[in-house]
Design a protein around this motif. Structure first.
Motif, PDB file in Angstrom:
ATOM      1  N   VAL A 128     -74.943 -18.862  11.552  1.00  0.00           N
ATOM      2  CA  VAL A 128     -73.642 -19.452  11.220  1.00  0.00           C
ATOM      3  C   VAL A 128     -72.986 -18.625  10.115  1.00  0.00           C
ATOM      4  O   VAL A 128     -73.473 -18.576   8.984  1.00  0.00           O
ATOM      5  CB  VAL A 128     -73.816 -20.914  10.752  1.00  0.00           C
ATOM      6  CG1 VAL A 128     -72.520 -21.436  10.146  1.00  0.00           C
ATOM      7  CG2 VAL A 128     -74.219 -21.792  11.930  1.00  0.00           C
ATOM      8  N   MET A 129     -71.909 -17.961  10.455  1.00  0.00           N
ATOM      9  CA  MET A 129     -71.201 -17.161   9.458  1.00  0.00           C
ATOM     10  C   MET A 129     -69.768 -17.651   9.248  1.00  0.00           C
ATOM     11  O   MET A 129     -69.154 -17.367   8.236  1.00  0.00           O
ATOM     12  CB  MET A 129     -71.195 -15.674   9.869  1.00  0.00           C
ATOM     13  CG  MET A 129     -72.584 -15.042   9.989  1.00  0.00           C
ATOM     14  SD  MET A 129     -73.619 -15.199   8.503  1.00  0.00           S
ATOM     15  CE  MET A 129     -72.768 -14.097   7.370  1.00  0.00           C
ATOM     16  N   GLN A 130     -69.228 -18.368  10.232  1.00  0.00           N
ATOM     17  CA  GLN A 130     -67.850 -18.856  10.175  1.00  0.00           C
ATOM     18  C   GLN A 130     -67.845 -20.341  10.540  1.00  0.00           C
ATOM     19  O   GLN A 130     -68.750 -20.809  11.231  1.00  0.00           O
ATOM     20  CB  GLN A 130     -66.966 -18.114  11.205  1.00  0.00           C
ATOM     21  CG  GLN A 130     -67.075 -16.608  11.194  1.00  0.00           C
ATOM     22  CD  GLN A 130     -66.497 -15.979   9.941  1.00  0.00           C
ATOM     23  OE1 GLN A 130     -65.636 -16.596   9.288  1.00  0.00           O
ATOM     24  NE2 GLN A 130     -66.975 -14.805   9.579  1.00  0.00           N
ATOM     25  N   ALA A 131     -66.783 -21.033  10.128  1.00  0.00           N
ATOM     26  CA  ALA A 131     -66.680 -22.459  10.458  1.00  0.00           C
ATOM     27  C   ALA A 131     -66.722 -22.689  11.970  1.00  0.00           C
ATOM     28  O   ALA A 131     -67.297 -23.658  12.448  1.00  0.00           O
ATOM     29  CB  ALA A 131     -65.400 -23.034   9.868  1.00  0.00           C
ATOM     30  N   HIS A 179     -63.597 -30.363   2.515  1.00  0.00           N
ATOM     31  CA  HIS A 179     -62.532 -31.089   3.213  1.00  0.00           C
ATOM     32  C   HIS A 179     -62.122 -30.330   4.481  1.00  0.00           C
ATOM     33  O   HIS A 179     -61.973 -30.927   5.556  1.00  0.00           O
ATOM     34  CB  HIS A 179     -61.329 -31.276   2.277  1.00  0.00           C
ATOM     35  CG  HIS A 179     -60.359 -32.318   2.741  1.00  0.00           C
ATOM     36  ND1 HIS A 179     -60.425 -33.631   2.334  1.00  0.00           N
ATOM     37  CD2 HIS A 179     -59.318 -32.241   3.599  1.00  0.00           C
ATOM     38  CE1 HIS A 179     -59.474 -34.320   2.921  1.00  0.00           C
ATOM     39  NE2 HIS A 179     -58.771 -33.496   3.697  1.00  0.00           N
ATOM     40  N   ALA A 180     -61.998 -29.031   4.340  1.00  0.00           N
ATOM     41  CA  ALA A 180     -61.601 -28.207   5.498  1.00  0.00           C
ATOM     42  C   ALA A 180     -62.662 -28.276   6.599  1.00  0.00           C
ATOM     43  O   ALA A 180     -62.347 -28.356   7.785  1.00  0.00           O
ATOM     44  CB  ALA A 180     -61.391 -26.759   5.052  1.00  0.00           C
ATOM     45  N   LEU A 181     -63.913 -28.260   6.189  1.00  0.00           N
ATOM     46  CA  LEU A 181     -64.995 -28.337   7.177  1.00  0.00           C
ATOM     47  C   LEU A 181     -64.961 -29.688   7.900  1.00  0.00           C
ATOM     48  O   LEU A 181     -65.162 -29.771   9.116  1.00  0.00           O
ATOM     49  CB  LEU A 181     -66.348 -28.119   6.487  1.00  0.00           C
ATOM     50  CG  LEU A 181     -67.569 -28.005   7.394  1.00  0.00           C
ATOM     51  CD1 LEU A 181     -67.400 -26.918   8.449  1.00  0.00           C
ATOM     52  CD2 LEU A 181     -68.828 -27.711   6.568  1.00  0.00           C
ATOM     53  N   CYS A 182     -64.678 -30.741   7.124  1.00  0.00           N
ATOM     54  CA  CYS A 182     -64.612 -32.075   7.735  1.00  0.00           C
ATOM     55  C   CYS A 182     -63.429 -32.192   8.693  1.00  0.00           C
ATOM     56  O   CYS A 182     -63.517 -32.903   9.705  1.00  0.00           O
ATOM     57  CB  CYS A 182     -64.530 -33.155   6.665  1.00  0.00           C
ATOM     58  SG  CYS A 182     -66.139 -33.502   5.947  1.00  0.00           S
ATOM     59  N   GLU A 183     -62.340 -31.509   8.375  1.00  0.00           N
ATOM     60  CA  GLU A 183     -61.198 -31.545   9.305  1.00  0.00           C
ATOM     61  C   GLU A 183     -61.603 -30.941  10.646  1.00  0.00           C
ATOM     62  O   GLU A 183     -61.224 -31.431  11.705  1.00  0.00           O
ATOM     63  CB  GLU A 183     -59.998 -30.816   8.702  1.00  0.00           C
ATOM     64  CG  GLU A 183     -59.289 -31.709   7.710  1.00  0.00           C
ATOM     65  CD  GLU A 183     -58.084 -31.072   7.046  1.00  0.00           C
ATOM     66  OE1 GLU A 183     -58.005 -29.825   6.999  1.00  0.00           O
ATOM     67  OE2 GLU A 183     -57.242 -31.836   6.557  1.00  0.00           O
ATOM     68  N   VAL A 189     -65.852 -34.623  16.474  1.00  0.00           N
ATOM     69  CA  VAL A 189     -66.186 -36.044  16.656  1.00  0.00           C
ATOM     70  C   VAL A 189     -65.312 -36.653  17.758  1.00  0.00           C
ATOM     71  O   VAL A 189     -65.789 -37.418  18.603  1.00  0.00           O
ATOM     72  CB  VAL A 189     -66.022 -36.823  15.324  1.00  0.00           C
ATOM     73  CG1 VAL A 189     -66.073 -38.327  15.535  1.00  0.00           C
ATOM     74  CG2 VAL A 189     -67.102 -36.392  14.323  1.00  0.00           C
ATOM     75  N   GLU A 190     -64.031 -36.277  17.754  1.00  0.00           N
ATOM     76  CA  GLU A 190     -63.110 -36.770  18.789  1.00  0.00           C
ATOM     77  C   GLU A 190     -63.551 -36.309  20.181  1.00  0.00           C
ATOM     78  O   GLU A 190     -63.502 -37.065  21.150  1.00  0.00           O
ATOM     79  CB  GLU A 190     -61.713 -36.229  18.519  1.00  0.00           C
ATOM     80  CG  GLU A 190     -60.679 -37.295  18.263  1.00  0.00           C
ATOM     81  CD  GLU A 190     -59.363 -36.674  17.852  1.00  0.00           C
ATOM     82  OE1 GLU A 190     -58.688 -36.086  18.710  1.00  0.00           O
ATOM     83  OE2 GLU A 190     -59.043 -36.751  16.641  1.00  0.00           O
ATOM     84  N   LEU A 231     -66.282 -37.774   0.727  1.00  0.00           N
ATOM     85  CA  LEU A 231     -65.958 -37.397   2.106  1.00  0.00           C
ATOM     86  C   LEU A 231     -65.784 -38.627   2.990  1.00  0.00           C
ATOM     87  O   LEU A 231     -64.932 -38.657   3.869  1.00  0.00           O
ATOM     88  CB  LEU A 231     -67.041 -36.475   2.680  1.00  0.00           C
ATOM     89  CG  LEU A 231     -67.135 -35.088   2.040  1.00  0.00           C
ATOM     90  CD1 LEU A 231     -68.210 -34.251   2.729  1.00  0.00           C
ATOM     91  CD2 LEU A 231     -65.795 -34.352   2.094  1.00  0.00           C
ATOM     92  N   ASN A 232     -66.604 -39.641   2.746  1.00  0.00           N
ATOM     93  CA  ASN A 232     -66.521 -40.863   3.567  1.00  0.00           C
ATOM     94  C   ASN A 232     -65.141 -41.526   3.489  1.00  0.00           C
ATOM     95  O   ASN A 232     -64.685 -42.128   4.460  1.00  0.00           O
ATOM     96  CB  ASN A 232     -67.619 -41.844   3.140  1.00  0.00           C
ATOM     97  CG  ASN A 232     -67.483 -43.189   3.822  1.00  0.00           C
ATOM     98  OD1 ASN A 232     -66.912 -44.125   3.281  1.00  0.00           O
ATOM     99  ND2 ASN A 232     -67.980 -43.277   5.050  1.00  0.00           N
TER     100      ASN A 232
END
Ligand SMILES: [Zn+2]
Length: 480
Positions: A128-131, A179-183, A189-190, A231-232
């Motif tokens: 893993v090197m990029q999102a 935050h960006a990773l969670c976006e 998730v969708e 994050l939650n």
């Protein structure tokens, strides 16, 4: 009296088709199959995709490997080409052969060395090197979830990985990167939801010095708890906290403050214990951390008081027997009786039919469920089920494989201990029971499953009594 129905291929397929399984203990770095890890290595320019040639060496001074290709073996002698004419070797596997690690004596340490590269966390070098690589891993896992009938899965994921995948992004703070990773994960998730798979994440951090962070563990845990709570708020799929790492190498008291914060917020708190250390440690962890669920915990079986503590806490123990077999997990046994005993001698548990899972479930009334832990390395959720039900492992006469009835009950345990919403848990319980009733009608089996006083079914029943039965299958669907 519980009936005993052996698991069969049609039964397994029918359960999978209805999404009647749940995964409650799986690690993000464990999701990488060798093929996926190699393909990400090619994508990230470590290895040539057509020739398999190494394109650049690892650069981190502490990295025990020199090349990405050293993470794998192929061919009978392990020295075969990983990629040839653009085709990945059919027998590609991780390099877990002890002969290649003269400096390491324990199977777990060898595994851990390869494992660290799947998520590139330790040295910033790996798969893993990029999102977008995180998304690729999750997309591949979605396929597995669908094939295996997993309706819900909660993945243990270290969100500080955001610092690595967004290292060149210009995002200034760890908070912004997380935050960006969670976006990005929100989109994932969708996508899972479109396929009727509920995906959640637990923030999992390493509680030992192995993490290389070198700070105070109490501060680290509080930081982890802060991260989870923050994050939650914006991303409800971040559902709680987990911690992993060698059980001999930390002080559980140091976890307490952070775990208290997470529990006070009504979020999930899980921990690994009772895999490497015995009953007294399990008791200490339960008493100190007041967990929602316990990863492994099977060494509680060495001590009556620990078994009682697990039972009284209503704790569900997440069991991963094929992983324990592969990693040579040990238990103390009394030399006279051969039974697990705190004062006994440590030896390998070995084959899955020797796993304490069966005794905990059948003799001690402890709630257990089946989990895959690291499916990309040792076998998928389905393979765990196949092994435990005797579909892929020949059991000796003195141990009966897990029956259909027991599989249903252990699955309910998993649903109960999961981070699913209560209404989804009740729907799952009803769907599972409806399936049991329908299957038994077709097979003309006379009795239903004896669920004992399973708390989740009690709640499902109570909900229907209160008129909330729309999600379920009618009052007759649940039999005691
Ligand atoms: Zn685990």
């Amino acid at each position: 009296m519980q009936t005993y129905t052996p698991m069969t291929e049609p039964l397994l397929k029918a359960m999978q088709a209805r999404g009647l399984f749940v995964e409650t203990h799986v690690h993000f770095p464990g999701l990488f199959t060798p093929e996926l890890t190699l393909s990400l290595g090619i994508k990230n320019g470590w290895v040539h995709g057509h020739t398999g040639e190494v394109l650049r060496p690892f650069a981190h001074p502490k990295n025990p490997y020199k090349h990405y290709s050293e993470l794998f073996l192929a061919g009978a002698d392990g020295k075969g080409a990983l990629v040839k004419d653009g085709m990945v070797a059919k027998d590609l596997r991780y390099n877990l052969d002890p002969r290649n690690y003269p400096d390491l004596k324990i199977a777990f340490d060898i595994f851990d060395r390869v494992y660290a590269f799947t998520h590139s966390h330790r040295f910033g070098e790996g798969a893993v090197m990029q999102a977008e690589d995180v998304a690729a891993v999750m997309a591949s896992y979605l396929g597995q979830c669908r094939e295996q009938g997993l309706r819900h899965t909660e993945v243990q994921f270290n969100f500080t990985m955001a610092d690595h995948v967004f290292r060149d992004s210009g995002l200034k703070t760890p908070e912004a990167r997380q935050h960006a990773l969670c976006e990005l994960l929100a989109v994932v998730v969708e996508e899972y939801a479109k396929h009727d798979v509920n995906l959640a994440f637990l923030h999992c951090f390493n509680k030992t010095v192995i993490s290389g962070i070198g700070d105070d563990l109490e501060e680290r845990t509080v930081r982890a708890a802060d991260l989870v709570l923050r994050l939650n708020r914006d991303f409800p799929f971040v559902v709680g906290i987990q911690s992993a790492g060698n059980e001999d190498m930390y002080d559980v008291e140091k976890l307490k403050r952070g775990y208290d914060m997470v529990r006070a917020a009504g979020l999930e708190s899980g921990a690994h214990a009772g895999e490497g250390r015995g009953g007294p440690h399990v008791m200490k962890v339960l008493d100190t951390l007041q967990l929602s669920n316990l990863g492994h915990g099977f060494r509680a079986i060495e001590l009556d008081e620990a078994i009682a503590a697990v039972r009284e806490a209503g704790m569900v123990l997440h069991q991963c027997p094929i992983v324990n077999r592969a990693l040579e997990s040990k238990l103390k046994y009394d030399s006279q009786s051969g039974k697990p005993h705190a004062e006994g001698e440590k030896r390998n548990i070995g084959e899955v039919y020797n796993h304490p899972f069966f005794e905990l479930l059948r003799s001690h009334g402890v709630r257990v469920n089946i989990c895959s832990d690291n499916p990309g390395f040792f076998g998928s959720y389905e393979e765990e089920v196949r092994a435990m039900t005797g579909m892929s492992v020949a059991f000796p006469k003195h141990v009966k494989p897990l029956s259909f009835e027991e599989l249903v009950i252990t699955t309910l345990n998993g649903v109960m201990a999961s981070a699913m919403k209560e209404k989804d848990k009740l729907r799952f319980a009803n769907d599972l029971n409806k399936f049991v009733v329908a299957w038994q009608d077709i097979q003309q089996m006379p009795t239903g499953i004896d669920y004992g006083d399973h708390p989740l079914l009690e709640r499902a029943r109570a909900e229907r009594m209160n008129g909330g039965g729309k999600a379920g299958g009618g009052a007759a669907a649940i039999r005691r």
